[in-house]
Design a protein around this motif. Structure first.
Motif, PDB file in Angstrom:
ATOM      1  N   THR A  95     -81.626  58.843  57.961  1.00  0.00           N
ATOM      2  CA  THR A  95     -80.253  59.266  58.272  1.00  0.00           C
ATOM      3  C   THR A  95     -80.294  60.778  58.473  1.00  0.00           C
ATOM      4  O   THR A  95     -81.246  61.455  58.069  1.00  0.00           O
ATOM      5  N   VAL A  96     -79.262  61.301  59.072  1.00  0.00           N
ATOM      6  CA  VAL A  96     -79.180  62.748  59.278  1.00  0.00           C
ATOM      7  C   VAL A  96     -79.174  63.457  57.925  1.00  0.00           C
ATOM      8  O   VAL A  96     -79.823  64.488  57.741  1.00  0.00           O
ATOM      9  N   SER A  97     -78.497  62.866  56.944  1.00  0.00           N
ATOM     10  CA  SER A  97     -78.442  63.464  55.601  1.00  0.00           C
ATOM     11  C   SER A  97     -79.838  63.516  54.976  1.00  0.00           C
ATOM     12  O   SER A  97     -80.216  64.530  54.369  1.00  0.00           O
ATOM     13  N   GLN A  98     -80.611  62.426  55.097  1.00  0.00           N
ATOM     14  CA  GLN A  98     -81.969  62.415  54.543  1.00  0.00           C
ATOM     15  C   GLN A  98     -82.842  63.473  55.223  1.00  0.00           C
ATOM     16  O   GLN A  98     -83.624  64.171  54.571  1.00  0.00           O
ATOM     17  N   ALA A 131     -73.443  64.933  60.114  1.00  0.00           N
ATOM     18  CA  ALA A 131     -73.388  64.345  58.774  1.00  0.00           C
ATOM     19  C   ALA A 131     -72.624  65.335  57.902  1.00  0.00           C
ATOM     20  O   ALA A 131     -72.446  66.493  58.292  1.00  0.00           O
ATOM     21  N   PRO A 132     -72.168  64.913  56.730  1.00  0.00           N
ATOM     22  CA  PRO A 132     -71.447  65.848  55.858  1.00  0.00           C
ATOM     23  C   PRO A 132     -72.294  67.074  55.479  1.00  0.00           C
ATOM     24  O   PRO A 132     -71.755  68.163  55.269  1.00  0.00           O
ATOM     25  N   GLU A 133     -73.617  66.930  55.429  1.00  0.00           N
ATOM     26  CA  GLU A 133     -74.480  68.050  55.033  1.00  0.00           C
ATOM     27  C   GLU A 133     -74.695  69.060  56.162  1.00  0.00           C
ATOM     28  O   GLU A 133     -75.160  70.166  55.914  1.00  0.00           O
ATOM     29  N   GLY A 134     -74.423  68.676  57.387  1.00  0.00           N
ATOM     30  CA  GLY A 134     -74.608  69.589  58.497  1.00  0.00           C
ATOM     31  C   GLY A 134     -74.912  68.840  59.790  1.00  0.00           C
ATOM     32  O   GLY A 134     -74.729  67.633  59.885  1.00  0.00           O
ATOM     33  N   MET A 135     -75.419  69.577  60.777  1.00  0.00           N
ATOM     34  CA  MET A 135     -75.687  68.989  62.091  1.00  0.00           C
ATOM     35  C   MET A 135     -77.148  69.212  62.479  1.00  0.00           C
ATOM     36  O   MET A 135     -77.786  70.170  62.051  1.00  0.00           O
ATOM     37  N   PRO A 170     -84.159  75.493  64.675  1.00  0.00           N
ATOM     38  CA  PRO A 170     -83.516  75.927  65.915  1.00  0.00           C
ATOM     39  C   PRO A 170     -84.022  77.300  66.352  1.00  0.00           C
ATOM     40  O   PRO A 170     -84.241  78.184  65.529  1.00  0.00           O
ATOM     41  N   ALA A 171     -84.219  77.447  67.657  1.00  0.00           N
ATOM     42  CA  ALA A 171     -84.727  78.708  68.204  1.00  0.00           C
ATOM     43  C   ALA A 171     -83.644  79.783  68.194  1.00  0.00           C
ATOM     44  O   ALA A 171     -83.941  80.959  68.056  1.00  0.00           O
ATOM     45  N   GLN A 172     -82.402  79.372  68.383  1.00  0.00           N
ATOM     46  CA  GLN A 172     -81.290  80.328  68.428  1.00  0.00           C
ATOM     47  C   GLN A 172     -80.389  80.095  67.223  1.00  0.00           C
ATOM     48  O   GLN A 172     -80.419  79.047  66.597  1.00  0.00           O
ATOM     49  N   ALA A 173     -79.585  81.072  66.935  1.00  0.00           N
ATOM     50  CA  ALA A 173     -78.624  80.927  65.839  1.00  0.00           C
ATOM     51  C   ALA A 173     -77.509  79.989  66.294  1.00  0.00           C
ATOM     52  O   ALA A 173     -76.702  80.330  67.146  1.00  0.00           O
ATOM     53  N   THR A 174     -77.527  78.769  65.766  1.00  0.00           N
ATOM     54  CA  THR A 174     -76.501  77.777  66.100  1.00  0.00           C
ATOM     55  C   THR A 174     -75.960  77.212  64.799  1.00  0.00           C
ATOM     56  O   THR A 174     -76.446  77.520  63.707  1.00  0.00           O
ATOM     57  N   SER A 175     -74.991  76.349  64.945  1.00  0.00           N
ATOM     58  CA  SER A 175     -74.439  75.707  63.749  1.00  0.00           C
ATOM     59  C   SER A 175     -75.351  74.584  63.268  1.00  0.00           C
ATOM     60  O   SER A 175     -75.176  74.088  62.155  1.00  0.00           O
ATOM     61  N   ALA A 176     -76.330  74.181  64.083  1.00  0.00           N
ATOM     62  CA  ALA A 176     -77.258  73.117  63.690  1.00  0.00           C
ATOM     63  C   ALA A 176     -78.316  73.682  62.753  1.00  0.00           C
ATOM     64  O   ALA A 176     -78.788  74.806  62.920  1.00  0.00           O
ATOM     65  N   LYS A 177     -78.675  72.897  61.746  1.00  0.00           N
ATOM     66  CA  LYS A 177     -79.685  73.327  60.783  1.00  0.00           C
ATOM     67  C   LYS A 177     -81.096  72.988  61.240  1.00  0.00           C
ATOM     68  O   LYS A 177     -82.049  73.629  60.831  1.00  0.00           O
ATOM     69  N   LEU A 178     -81.249  71.943  62.063  1.00  0.00           N
ATOM     70  CA  LEU A 178     -82.543  71.528  62.602  1.00  0.00           C
ATOM     71  C   LEU A 178     -82.394  71.199  64.079  1.00  0.00           C
ATOM     72  O   LEU A 178     -81.283  71.000  64.574  1.00  0.00           O
TER      73      LEU A 178
END
Length: 187
Positions: A95-98, A131-135, A170-178
């Motif tokens: 899962t995205v959370s895992q 997911a609740p933990e992030g994107m 992520p290569a750029q500063a985004t809201s995604a963690k991975l």
């Protein structure tokens, strides 16, 4: 005439110095012949020993062949019963959370992740899994089938999406963690 003979006589008589040289060369040649004869004798002796060893091996092989022909045939053990191997089951998708909770473990490795699709960014050819933990950002540009990219960007995604690919930061500063470079997407 006698005078002519007297002049020619010393030319025909052997020089004592050259006679000693010839005797020395003859002695050297005799020594070489003796050493070659010794080497030849040793070679013949070793060939004789080799031949005797080969004859002994041949006799042993013939004995074992005779024993094998007279002995009753050995029954091979029965083959083991075939066991039904379970079909290969790939591990269930993460899962995205895992994935986000164990991101250090999965960095640089190929994973399969299932999660709710978030916004699709058409001009970046990417989408987000939320997911609740992030994107997690999914890069779609590496997909082998361009039609899949078009369908993903043009279809509303209401069901969970399964993505297989390589995990990276992520290569750029985004809201995604991975970030996942997608190799396959099922939706």
């Amino acid at each position: 005439m006698f005078l002519a003979m007297a002049v020619l006589m010393p030319a025909c008589s052997p020089d004592p110095k050259s006679e000693d040289d010839l005797r020395g060369e003859i002695q050297d040649l005799k020594k070489e012949i003796n050493s070659m004869q010794e080497k030849l004798d040793k070679l013949q002796e070793s060939q004789h020993d080799l031949l005797a060893g080969q004859q002994t091996m041949l006799a042993l092989l013939q004995k074992s062949l005779q024993l094998a022909q007279t002995a009753p045939p050995v029954q091979p053990p029965p083959p083991p019963l075939p066991q039904a191997a379970p079909p290969f089951q790939p591990p269930p998708p993460l899962t995205v959370s895992q994935l986000l909770s164990n991101k250090d473990q999965y960095l640089g490795s190929r994973v399969t992740v299932k999660g709710k699709a978030g916004p699709v960014i058409v001009h970046h050819k990417s989408m987000l899994l939320v997911a609740p933990e992030g994107m997690v950002e999914v890069l779609l540009g590496s997909l082998p089938d361009e039609k899949t990219v078009v369908r993903l960007t043009s279809t509303p995604l209401e069901k969970p999406v399964t993505v297989t690919g390589i995990v990276a930061l992520p290569a750029q500063a985004t809201s995604a963690k991975l970030q996942i470079t997608a190799e396959a997407v099922d939706f």
